[in-house]
Motif scaffolding. Structure first.
Motif, PDB file in Angstrom:
ATOM      1  N   SER A 142     -15.321  -4.737   2.610  1.00 20.32           N
ATOM      2  CA  SER A 142     -16.198  -5.148   1.485  1.00 20.32           C
ATOM      3  C   SER A 142     -15.202  -5.449   0.266  1.00 20.32           C
ATOM      4  N   GLY A 143     -13.987  -5.383   0.347  1.00 22.32           N
ATOM      5  CA  GLY A 143     -13.256  -6.046  -0.535  1.00 22.32           C
ATOM      6  C   GLY A 143     -12.757  -4.795  -1.775  1.00 22.32           C
ATOM      7  N   GLN A 144     -13.280  -3.515  -1.433  1.00 24.03           N
ATOM      8  CA  GLN A 144     -13.152  -2.385  -2.516  1.00 24.03           C
ATOM      9  C   GLN A 144     -12.133  -1.729  -2.225  1.00 24.03           C
ATOM     10  N   ALA A 145     -11.350  -1.800  -1.261  1.00 24.63           N
ATOM     11  CA  ALA A 145     -10.214  -0.809  -0.888  1.00 24.63           C
ATOM     12  C   ALA A 145      -8.954  -2.033  -0.474  1.00 24.63           C
ATOM     13  N   SER A 146      -7.742  -1.729  -0.662  1.00 22.46           N
ATOM     14  CA  SER A 146      -6.657  -2.307  -0.594  1.00 22.46           C
ATOM     15  C   SER A 146      -5.445  -1.610   0.321  1.00 22.46           C
ATOM     16  N   PHE A 147      -4.492  -2.164   0.792  1.00 26.05           N
ATOM     17  CA  PHE A 147      -3.446  -1.520   1.567  1.00 26.05           C
ATOM     18  C   PHE A 147      -2.375  -1.174   0.667  1.00 26.05           C
ATOM     19  N   THR A 148      -2.623  -1.640  -0.586  1.00 23.45           N
ATOM     20  CA  THR A 148      -1.594  -1.645  -1.716  1.00 23.45           C
ATOM     21  C   THR A 148      -1.978  -0.292  -2.535  1.00 23.45           C
ATOM     22  N   ASP A 149      -2.962   0.571  -2.018  1.00 26.41           N
ATOM     23  CA  ASP A 149      -3.382   1.950  -2.644  1.00 26.41           C
ATOM     24  C   ASP A 149      -2.002   2.780  -2.505  1.00 26.41           C
ATOM     25  N   PRO A 150      -1.505   3.211  -3.781  1.00 29.39           N
ATOM     26  CA  PRO A 150      -0.202   3.816  -3.713  1.00 29.39           C
ATOM     27  C   PRO A 150      -0.058   5.082  -2.529  1.00 29.39           C
ATOM     28  N   GLU A 151      -1.374   5.749  -2.437  1.00 26.94           N
ATOM     29  CA  GLU A 151      -1.309   6.725  -1.355  1.00 26.94           C
ATOM     30  C   GLU A 151      -0.928   6.230  -0.064  1.00 26.94           C
ATOM     31  N   PHE A 152      -1.596   4.893   0.339  1.00 26.99           N
ATOM     32  CA  PHE A 152      -1.360   4.454   1.638  1.00 26.99           C
ATOM     33  C   PHE A 152       0.091   4.018   1.677  1.00 26.99           C
ATOM     34  N   VAL A 153       0.871   3.493   0.525  1.00 23.68           N
ATOM     35  CA  VAL A 153       1.937   2.863   0.456  1.00 23.68           C
ATOM     36  C   VAL A 153       3.023   3.999   0.627  1.00 23.68           C
ATOM     37  N   LYS A 154       2.641   5.115   0.318  1.00 27.80           N
ATOM     38  CA  LYS A 154       3.341   6.403   0.297  1.00 27.80           C
ATOM     39  C   LYS A 154       3.638   6.629   1.981  1.00 27.80           C
ATOM     40  N   ARG A 155       2.764   6.611   2.566  1.00 25.41           N
ATOM     41  CA  ARG A 155       2.598   6.925   3.973  1.00 25.41           C
ATOM     42  C   ARG A 155       3.267   5.416   4.756  1.00 25.41           C
ATOM     43  N   LEU A 156       3.262   4.308   4.308  1.00 29.99           N
ATOM     44  CA  LEU A 156       4.178   3.403   4.909  1.00 29.99           C
ATOM     45  C   LEU A 156       5.633   3.761   4.698  1.00 29.99           C
ATOM     46  N   GLN A 157       6.114   4.237   3.461  1.00 27.04           N
ATOM     47  CA  GLN A 157       7.351   4.468   3.229  1.00 27.04           C
ATOM     48  C   GLN A 157       8.081   5.556   3.837  1.00 27.04           C
ATOM     49  N   ALA A 158       7.042   6.464   4.363  1.00 30.22           N
ATOM     50  CA  ALA A 158       7.710   7.925   5.101  1.00 30.22           C
ATOM     51  C   ALA A 158       8.611   7.327   6.227  1.00 30.22           C
ATOM     52  N   LEU A 159       8.317   6.399   6.753  1.00 29.70           N
ATOM     53  CA  LEU A 159       9.136   6.067   7.882  1.00 29.70           C
ATOM     54  C   LEU A 159      10.877   5.681   7.263  1.00 29.70           C
ATOM     55  N   ARG A 160      10.711   4.934   6.204  1.00 28.43           N
ATOM     56  CA  ARG A 160      12.045   4.789   5.488  1.00 28.43           C
ATOM     57  C   ARG A 160      12.704   5.955   4.817  1.00 28.43           C
ATOM     58  N   ASP A 161      11.664   6.885   4.295  1.00 33.96           N
ATOM     59  CA  ASP A 161      12.144   8.088   3.729  1.00 33.96           C
ATOM     60  C   ASP A 161      13.066   8.848   4.898  1.00 33.96           C
ATOM     61  N   MET A 162      12.229   8.990   6.057  1.00 28.25           N
ATOM     62  CA  MET A 162      13.067   9.677   7.279  1.00 28.25           C
ATOM     63  C   MET A 162      14.394   9.277   7.571  1.00 28.25           C
ATOM     64  N   LYS A 163      14.576   7.874   7.495  1.00 27.56           N
ATOM     65  CA  LYS A 163      15.744   7.110   7.857  1.00 27.56           C
ATOM     66  C   LYS A 163      16.675   7.434   6.737  1.00 27.56           C
ATOM     67  N   ASP A 164      16.356   7.153   5.515  1.00 29.50           N
ATOM     68  CA  ASP A 164      17.331   7.739   4.305  1.00 29.50           C
ATOM     69  C   ASP A 164      17.502   9.233   4.477  1.00 29.50           C
ATOM     70  N   ALA A 165      17.092  10.221   4.988  1.00 29.11           N
ATOM     71  CA  ALA A 165      17.256  11.715   5.083  1.00 29.11           C
ATOM     72  C   ALA A 165      17.901  11.772   6.269  1.00 29.11           C
ATOM     73  N   ASP A 166      18.442  10.840   6.967  1.00 35.15           N
ATOM     74  CA  ASP A 166      19.260  10.935   8.203  1.00 35.15           C
ATOM     75  C   ASP A 166      18.595  11.678   9.174  1.00 35.15           C
TER      76      ASP A 166
END
Length: 465
Positions: A252-276
């Motif tokens: 309904s256009g009331q939510a977005s994937f750019t929600d900061p909480e969702f973006v954090k969960r996208l970033q988690a993969l990169r966070d794990m890589k950066d943590a070796d």
């Protein structure tokens, strides 16, 4: 992933986990299902027999074959589905109906939809329960509703959204759902003496300690891009739990994937890589190589979900899987899991305009989800999706499957996101692969998902896009 061998396809069902929940007396449930089937049969007889008075009573054999002479067309995936074959044969023997089976490749967009668009209609259609797929069939005009059928009383709440369009249920699920999480090597973790992680912060700490001990914390085969997706999808489970209305708000256009909480969960993969967390040169390692490394004790955790257990069983055998493999529930901020309850097979009932065939098709659904369901379990070697029919031999299920089942009741659980969406958010496999190698940021991925989603919704004519 393409599944080709008979062995793998039979074993596949074992990896699909059920969310167990309390239900009523088994005999009462079976009686209800049987009564529903017989009611469908009776209704059909009432509408298809002539008004002329009967001079002789029906024999027992005649009453036991209510669909004698009815011919049904069934489309199903072209895998070796022993369970589907068993229940189809059982229904024919019980009712006298004849079912002609057509096996087609499972990808709906490439195989089912062209035939559908050309006007072909089976009476029974096995298909995945993705909303986006069902929507392309124009269900309100072309599919029978299965609301109110006996099996609907046994659907776990977390699985209720699958197969429902505009509040109407069209899909009768058969195979048990996957419980999403990662897998771990019990020997390696025991040797490390570490507690398993249940959140991202715990994972990052685990990675540091395991790496200091000379062990690869997480093995991933990112050359097969779905493995980064597995990690990211595990991380969004708690977000799905916290946002049960996410599908409606997105569409309904009331939510977005750019929600900061969702973006954090996208970033988690990169966070794990950066943590070796991952092995060196992980982007050059494919799925098969990563699986071998995991089973050869070269790492503690494998970036694969429960749907990967069939591959382990096929490559290394049940004894090795039993000895080494455990199921790891994990999410971003709170341990949680999600249920992929529509990725395998259930039944849709196309409208054919023939009342007798349509009634026989409904009786087929009653049978395969009711009195015939134990026959399916016996042949498919699956955990039960309908707990009024228990698994014939639950001890035969591998430990990681049973642990996954338990996780879905021990921790918060939610239905997976993408099978419930009418619109597509783009190629997340590729997006995450680009994040993994540093070609895109997590916010750029979220923006790309929003853009693809808006275009897909606009193409479907959804208001607001």
């Amino acid at each position: 992933m393409e599944r080709k061998s008979t062995t793998r396809l039979i074993i596949l069902g074992v990896t699909l986990a059920l969310v167990a929940f309390a239900c009523g007396d088994e005999e009462a449930e079976e009686a209800t299902t049987a009564a529903t089937t017989q009611a469908t049969v009776a209704a059909t007889e009432a509408t298809t027999t002539t008004a002329a008075p009967q001079t002789t009573a029906m024999t027992e054999a005649e009453s036991a074959l209510p669909f004698e002479g009815v011919e049904l067309q069934l489309w199903r995936p072209n895998w070796d589905q022993a369970g589907i074959d068993a229940i189809t044969e059982g229904f024919q023997e019980l009712t006298g109906a004849t079912i002609e089976v057509t096996m087609i490749p499972p990808t709906a967009s490439d195989n089912v939809l062209p035939r559908w668009a050309a006007g072909e209609r089976p009476d029974i259609l096995y298909l995945e329960g993705f909303s986006s797929v069902i929507a392309t069939l124009n269900p309100a005009e072309n599919l029978q509703s299965v609301d109110g059928m006996a099996f609907t009383a046994n659907i776990t709440p977390a699985l209720e959204p699958f197969g429902v369009i505009d509040g109407v249920r069209y899909w009768a699920p058969l195979t048990a759902p996957t419980v999403n999480g990662l897998l771990y090597n019990k020997k390696v973790v025991a040797d490390l003496g570490l507690e398993l992680p249940g959140t991202l912060d715990e994972m990052l700490s685990f990675c540091g300690t395991a790496r200091d001990a000379g062990t690869t914390p997480v093995i991933i085969g990112e050359a097969s891009t779905f493995m980064g997706w597995v990690v990211q999808q595990a991380m969004i489970a708690d977000y799905l739990v916290a946002n049960p209305d996410l599908v409606d708000r997105l569409q309904s256009g009331q939510a977005s994937f750019t929600d900061p909480e969702f973006v954090k969960r996208l970033q988690a993969l990169r966070d794990m890589k950066d943590a070796d967390c991952f092995q060196e040169n992980a982007e050059a390692v494919d799925f098969s190589s990563s699986m071998t490394s995991f089973m050869e004790d070269e790492g503690a955790i494998w970036a694969c979900a429960s749907f990967c257990i069939p591959d382990l069983l096929g490559a290394f055998g049940p004894e090795a899987v039993e000895e080494k493999v455990g199921f790891l529930p994990i999410s971003y901020a709170e341990t949680a899991v999600w249920l992929y309850g529509a990725d395998h097979w259930g039944v849709l009932l196309p409208m054919t305009g023939d009342p007798e065939r349509e009634a026989a098709a409904r009786a087929y659904v009653d049978y395969i989800t009711g009195e015939g369901y134990p026959l399916y379990l016996e042949n498919a070697l699956e955990p039960s999706r309908y707990p009024n029919h228990p698994v014939p031999d639950p001890d035969a299920l591998p430990t990681p499957v049973k642990t996954g089942q338990a996780a879905a009741t021990e921790y918060p659980a939610a239905a997976a996101l993408d099978p419930r969406l009418l619109c597509s958010f783009g190629d997340l496999f590729t997006f995450l692969s680009e994040l993994f190698v540093g070609q895109k940021t997590s916010i750029e991925i979220a923006e790309a998902m929003d853009s693809a989603f808006a275009q897909s919704c606009a193409d479907l004519g959804i208001p607001g896009f």
